[in-house]
Write a protein that holds these residues in place. Sequence first.
Motif, PDB file in Angstrom:
ATOM      1  N   TYR A 151      64.340  83.703  27.456  1.00  0.00           N
ATOM      2  CA  TYR A 151      64.365  82.536  28.222  1.00  0.00           C
ATOM      3  C   TYR A 151      63.868  81.210  27.934  1.00  0.00           C
ATOM      4  O   TYR A 151      64.484  80.093  28.333  1.00  0.00           O
ATOM      5  CB  TYR A 151      63.540  83.245  29.363  1.00  0.00           C
ATOM      6  CG  TYR A 151      63.128  82.193  30.695  1.00  0.00           C
ATOM      7  CD1 TYR A 151      64.157  81.893  31.690  1.00  0.00           C
ATOM      8  CD2 TYR A 151      62.019  81.618  30.861  1.00  0.00           C
ATOM      9  CE1 TYR A 151      63.920  81.017  32.756  1.00  0.00           C
ATOM     10  CE2 TYR A 151      61.729  80.691  31.859  1.00  0.00           C
ATOM     11  CZ  TYR A 151      62.762  80.509  32.933  1.00  0.00           C
ATOM     12  OH  TYR A 151      62.471  79.672  33.718  1.00  0.00           O
ATOM     13  N   GLN A 152      62.821  80.953  26.915  1.00  0.00           N
ATOM     14  CA  GLN A 152      62.300  79.973  26.775  1.00  0.00           C
ATOM     15  C   GLN A 152      63.503  79.081  25.569  1.00  0.00           C
ATOM     16  O   GLN A 152      63.601  77.917  25.867  1.00  0.00           O
ATOM     17  CB  GLN A 152      61.002  80.072  25.604  1.00  0.00           C
ATOM     18  CG  GLN A 152      59.985  80.576  26.535  1.00  0.00           C
ATOM     19  CD  GLN A 152      59.489  79.587  27.602  1.00  0.00           C
ATOM     20  OE1 GLN A 152      59.813  78.203  27.660  1.00  0.00           O
ATOM     21  NE2 GLN A 152      59.177  80.160  28.652  1.00  0.00           N
TER      22      GLN A 152
ATOM     23  N   PHE B 248      61.379  87.172  27.187  1.00  0.00           N
ATOM     24  CA  PHE B 248      60.820  86.101  27.528  1.00  0.00           C
ATOM     25  C   PHE B 248      61.060  84.856  26.621  1.00  0.00           C
ATOM     26  O   PHE B 248      61.416  83.697  26.958  1.00  0.00           O
ATOM     27  CB  PHE B 248      59.292  86.038  27.572  1.00  0.00           C
ATOM     28  CG  PHE B 248      58.415  85.097  27.958  1.00  0.00           C
ATOM     29  CD1 PHE B 248      58.525  84.577  29.277  1.00  0.00           C
ATOM     30  CD2 PHE B 248      57.887  84.251  26.661  1.00  0.00           C
ATOM     31  CE1 PHE B 248      57.672  83.377  29.621  1.00  0.00           C
ATOM     32  CE2 PHE B 248      56.967  83.234  27.157  1.00  0.00           C
ATOM     33  CZ  PHE B 248      57.061  82.680  28.394  1.00  0.00           C
ATOM     34  N   PHE B 249      60.906  85.261  25.289  1.00  0.00           N
ATOM     35  CA  PHE B 249      61.384  84.008  24.402  1.00  0.00           C
ATOM     36  C   PHE B 249      62.942  83.513  24.462  1.00  0.00           C
ATOM     37  O   PHE B 249      63.039  82.379  24.355  1.00  0.00           O
ATOM     38  CB  PHE B 249      61.123  84.673  22.790  1.00  0.00           C
ATOM     39  CG  PHE B 249      59.472  84.505  22.508  1.00  0.00           C
ATOM     40  CD1 PHE B 249      58.708  83.324  22.893  1.00  0.00           C
ATOM     41  CD2 PHE B 249      58.974  85.629  21.871  1.00  0.00           C
ATOM     42  CE1 PHE B 249      57.132  83.464  22.674  1.00  0.00           C
ATOM     43  CE2 PHE B 249      57.777  85.619  21.664  1.00  0.00           C
ATOM     44  CZ  PHE B 249      56.650  84.456  21.867  1.00  0.00           C
TER      45      PHE B 249
ATOM     46  N   VAL C 128      65.698  77.112  28.204  1.00  0.00           N
ATOM     47  CA  VAL C 128      64.956  76.347  28.912  1.00  0.00           C
ATOM     48  C   VAL C 128      64.750  74.960  27.907  1.00  0.00           C
ATOM     49  O   VAL C 128      65.054  73.944  28.212  1.00  0.00           O
ATOM     50  CB  VAL C 128      63.320  76.648  29.117  1.00  0.00           C
ATOM     51  CG1 VAL C 128      62.529  75.488  29.737  1.00  0.00           C
ATOM     52  CG2 VAL C 128      63.340  77.731  30.329  1.00  0.00           C
ATOM     53  N   SER C 129      64.645  75.072  26.801  1.00  0.00           N
ATOM     54  CA  SER C 129      64.364  74.150  25.752  1.00  0.00           C
ATOM     55  C   SER C 129      65.790  73.676  25.627  1.00  0.00           C
ATOM     56  O   SER C 129      65.949  72.365  25.265  1.00  0.00           O
ATOM     57  CB  SER C 129      63.871  74.632  24.145  1.00  0.00           C
ATOM     58  OG  SER C 129      62.857  75.825  24.458  1.00  0.00           O
TER      59      SER C 129
ATOM     60  N   TYR D 184      61.882  79.245  19.519  1.00  0.00           N
ATOM     61  CA  TYR D 184      61.848  80.453  20.363  1.00  0.00           C
ATOM     62  C   TYR D 184      62.946  81.549  19.837  1.00  0.00           C
ATOM     63  O   TYR D 184      62.638  82.717  20.019  1.00  0.00           O
ATOM     64  CB  TYR D 184      62.162  79.953  21.840  1.00  0.00           C
ATOM     65  CG  TYR D 184      60.761  79.373  22.204  1.00  0.00           C
ATOM     66  CD1 TYR D 184      59.525  79.921  22.392  1.00  0.00           C
ATOM     67  CD2 TYR D 184      60.892  77.943  22.802  1.00  0.00           C
ATOM     68  CE1 TYR D 184      58.602  79.270  22.740  1.00  0.00           C
ATOM     69  CE2 TYR D 184      59.927  77.407  23.386  1.00  0.00           C
ATOM     70  CZ  TYR D 184      58.655  78.100  23.291  1.00  0.00           C
ATOM     71  OH  TYR D 184      57.565  77.557  23.894  1.00  0.00           O
TER      72      TYR D 184
ATOM     73  N   LYS E  18      62.867  73.264  19.209  1.00  0.00           N
ATOM     74  CA  LYS E  18      62.083  74.078  19.998  1.00  0.00           C
ATOM     75  C   LYS E  18      62.753  75.294  20.216  1.00  0.00           C
ATOM     76  O   LYS E  18      62.621  76.448  20.070  1.00  0.00           O
ATOM     77  CB  LYS E  18      61.506  73.469  21.296  1.00  0.00           C
ATOM     78  CG  LYS E  18      59.994  73.393  21.631  1.00  0.00           C
ATOM     79  CD  LYS E  18      59.746  72.899  22.641  1.00  0.00           C
ATOM     80  CE  LYS E  18      58.412  73.010  23.341  1.00  0.00           C
ATOM     81  NZ  LYS E  18      58.068  72.463  24.663  1.00  0.00           N
TER      82      LYS E  18
ATOM     83  N   GLU F  70      72.130  84.858  26.398  1.00  0.00           N
ATOM     84  CA  GLU F  70      70.831  84.962  27.078  1.00  0.00           C
ATOM     85  C   GLU F  70      71.023  86.200  28.113  1.00  0.00           C
ATOM     86  O   GLU F  70      70.345  87.153  28.161  1.00  0.00           O
ATOM     87  CB  GLU F  70      70.395  83.721  27.806  1.00  0.00           C
ATOM     88  CG  GLU F  70      69.001  83.816  28.351  1.00  0.00           C
ATOM     89  CD  GLU F  70      68.915  82.729  29.429  1.00  0.00           C
ATOM     90  OE1 GLU F  70      69.741  81.688  29.467  1.00  0.00           O
ATOM     91  OE2 GLU F  70      68.038  82.590  30.315  1.00  0.00           O
TER      92      GLU F  70
ATOM     93  N   THR G 244      62.662  85.502  19.451  1.00  0.00           N
ATOM     94  CA  THR G 244      63.498  86.566  20.051  1.00  0.00           C
ATOM     95  C   THR G 244      63.979  87.419  19.253  1.00  0.00           C
ATOM     96  O   THR G 244      63.901  88.644  19.256  1.00  0.00           O
ATOM     97  CB  THR G 244      64.828  85.627  20.767  1.00  0.00           C
ATOM     98  OG1 THR G 244      64.076  84.628  21.394  1.00  0.00           O
ATOM     99  CG2 THR G 244      65.342  86.726  21.775  1.00  0.00           C
TER     100      THR G 244
END
Lengths: 186, 576
Positions: free
Chosen positions: A71-72, A68-69, A75-76, A88, A84, A166, A92
């Motif tokens: 994925y963040q 999940f991290f 996103v960032s 994350y 950011k 990722e 991870t």
Amino acid sequence: MSTRGRSELQINLATNIVIISMAMLFATLFMGYAIYRSSAPVWPPMGVQRVSLLLPSLSTVVLFISSFFCYQVSVSTKKNELSKGHKYLNLTILFGVGFMVLQGLLWNQMKSSGLFVSSGIFASITYAFTWIHFAHMVAGLLALLYLKKILKPETVNLLTKTSSVENFWYFLEIVWIIMFITLFVF
Amino acid sequence: MSGGYNEIHPEPTTFWSKYIFSFDHKVIAKQFLWYGIFFLGVGGLMALLIRWTLANPGVPVPLIGNILFSGSGGVVPPDTYAMLFTMHGTIMIFYAITPILIGAFGNYCIPLMIGARDMAFPLLNMLSFWFAFLSGAVLLLSLFIPQGAAAGGWTSYPTLSTLIGSPGAGQTLWCVAIFIFGISSTMGAVNYVTTVITLRAPGMGYFDMPLTVWGLWLTAILNAIFVPVLGAGVILLILDRVFGTTFFLAGASATSGSGDPVLFQHVFWIFGHPEVYILILPAWGIVSDLLSFFSRKPAFGAKATALSMTSISILSTLVYGHHMFTTQMSPLLTQSFMTLTMTISIPSAIFFANWLGTIWKGSIRFDSPMLFSLGVVFVFGLGGLTGLHLGTTTTDLFLHDTYFVVGHFHYTMAASVLLGGFAGIYFWFPKMFGRMMHEGLAKVHFWGTMIPLNGIFFGMLLVGYGGMHRRIYNPFIYESLQRLIPVNNLITTSAILMGFFQLVFVYNLIKSLLSGEKATNNPWEVGTLEWTIPSPPPHHNYDIIPVVKCGPHELGNPNLKTGRDFQYQTEELVQA
Ligand code: HEM
Ligand SMILES: [Cu+2]
């Protein structure tokens, strides 16, 4: 094709081929497992205890949080918020390492409950599959550290490289989930 | 990871970066070539020792026997015999054919023939060679340890390959070597597949690629998918041998819950059957191109040839069970595998007919690359036909594990791939090194290879049909096989002869490297991209990336007004 588009395609292709290769390796292992299990009269074999679900379940949760991290991170990165992203990414890696520590505990627990590597086919499968997955986790961790190094604005193709790492991390997560369900739950 | 931008990289200046840890695909290709030729020599010597033993059981090996086998008075001892055939097979397949056909030609031809400046990932390419190097070193090391090298056959079936069958470290090192080799192959495959997809020159569609590139590309795809299957198999074997797991142990040798030795056979052949096509596809591609080039005619049905190679690749993933007809599979499976195996004959026949169509009514130039290509047509025809006898369950039950199988796969794999490899070496040598090889010696080498080769491999078919099993130290302790001694003598004599004529090749290679006639840009008068640039090509291959306007086989077009009978791929197709 633009030079930029081409090198993005190259990175994506290479990542996918590597993932396909590794998937074939795990597919072979699972095929073997299916054959052992379907030809065994009872599973687990006579006189063998199932592994307690606590540590494997905890591992699953920890690895899920790590993904999940991850994925963040992407996103960032897409939003160009790299600091950011670094935060994350650290999380991870932290949870990734946590998963690996839990695997170590799992092996310890299996040993202390009398399930040794050489205790027959059930132990063979449980140890070997988790070992081989662990070895790939080490590679995944190296990939994350590589991402840590290149996660800065001047890196060319940063987004493509981020999503490669990722995807590789997700792949390891998926393999673990299949292992969790087939080796430990059922 | 350095994404390839197809830009001009600065030329390396130091010895180490130029010749040893080079990123240049042309240098890496040559490294693979020398590596493969070295192992071809080692594997060939082992073959001669095997053949000597089969023709003259109990007789000391002349010349080298006393040095190698001093403990037994120069005779090859039985356990050494098993190591010899194991290492011979392993070396030839993974360390001779693979580096030459895939490593050398793949690296050399793919970028040059598609108009690229290098592979997509030069660093990965270099690592691929050095992993192969490491793997070869581990394998060679295993020859010198106490208890000797692996001895369970190149297929390393359990229980021959578990601790029960081979207690020494040799088998473990074998597994480690194969695993490292697999990593190297996968790295190469990543590069080849990506390069073909992303770095084709502008205007070059997939069907404008030379068939050589098609063959290498399909090989790379199969490699990426199936080498990891063997990887999984050898990892489990290593775990069984080193850590005491019981994947391949059954019955009393497994303590609780039973492993399954036959599982390894499945894993091995799921990899193994695609592997035999991995080896033959590059040779097929090279020969398909050369037949057209030297017949001065377009390749007959080139598109159909490319598509049948593709369908053979796909079908090759579904037939592996034909290696296991005698393992008591269910008859339903046996029949399915037999049917699928027979299905491969359809694209193979199309493909073969296209070869014949290509040379039909051509103005054939019998230069050495063409001679070797025609040789491939002949020996591959024979090899493919014998495959049908083995693919049919009823006949395979009789022929399985006899020398007939050995004859079959030497015709398809050893003979075809070897001749195809020689064709490629004679053809691209001028481009690689800027000098011509000596044509007269090349022709001597061809006939000196082709004639004994058939003596060897046809002889194997005969003795196999006569009932001689493979992998037996002294078959003639069985009275019924003693009548096969003369044929075995013929095979061995042919093998020694063929070995001798390879020295002609080595001599020609060294002599031409040092003092061969200087090669022009395009000595064979063909139109693919690599022949538009100097021999040898400059560091970055192409000053300007070429633009492709026609296919690779535009020869003998009656409308050509240029005074040449071929046109370059960079020229607009001449029409009436
Ligand atoms: C043309 C279609 C082909 C058919 C129908 C065919 C069929 C077979 C069959 C049924 C066997 C198993 C025989 C036995 O063990 O009893 C076999 C063995 C073998 N074939 Fe083929 N084959 C074909 C082409 C090829 C090609 C193109 C290659 C390699 C380039 C090849 C390489 C081999 C090898 C290496 C083995 C034996 C390996 C071993 O047992 O050590 N075959 N083939
Ligand atoms: Cu096969």
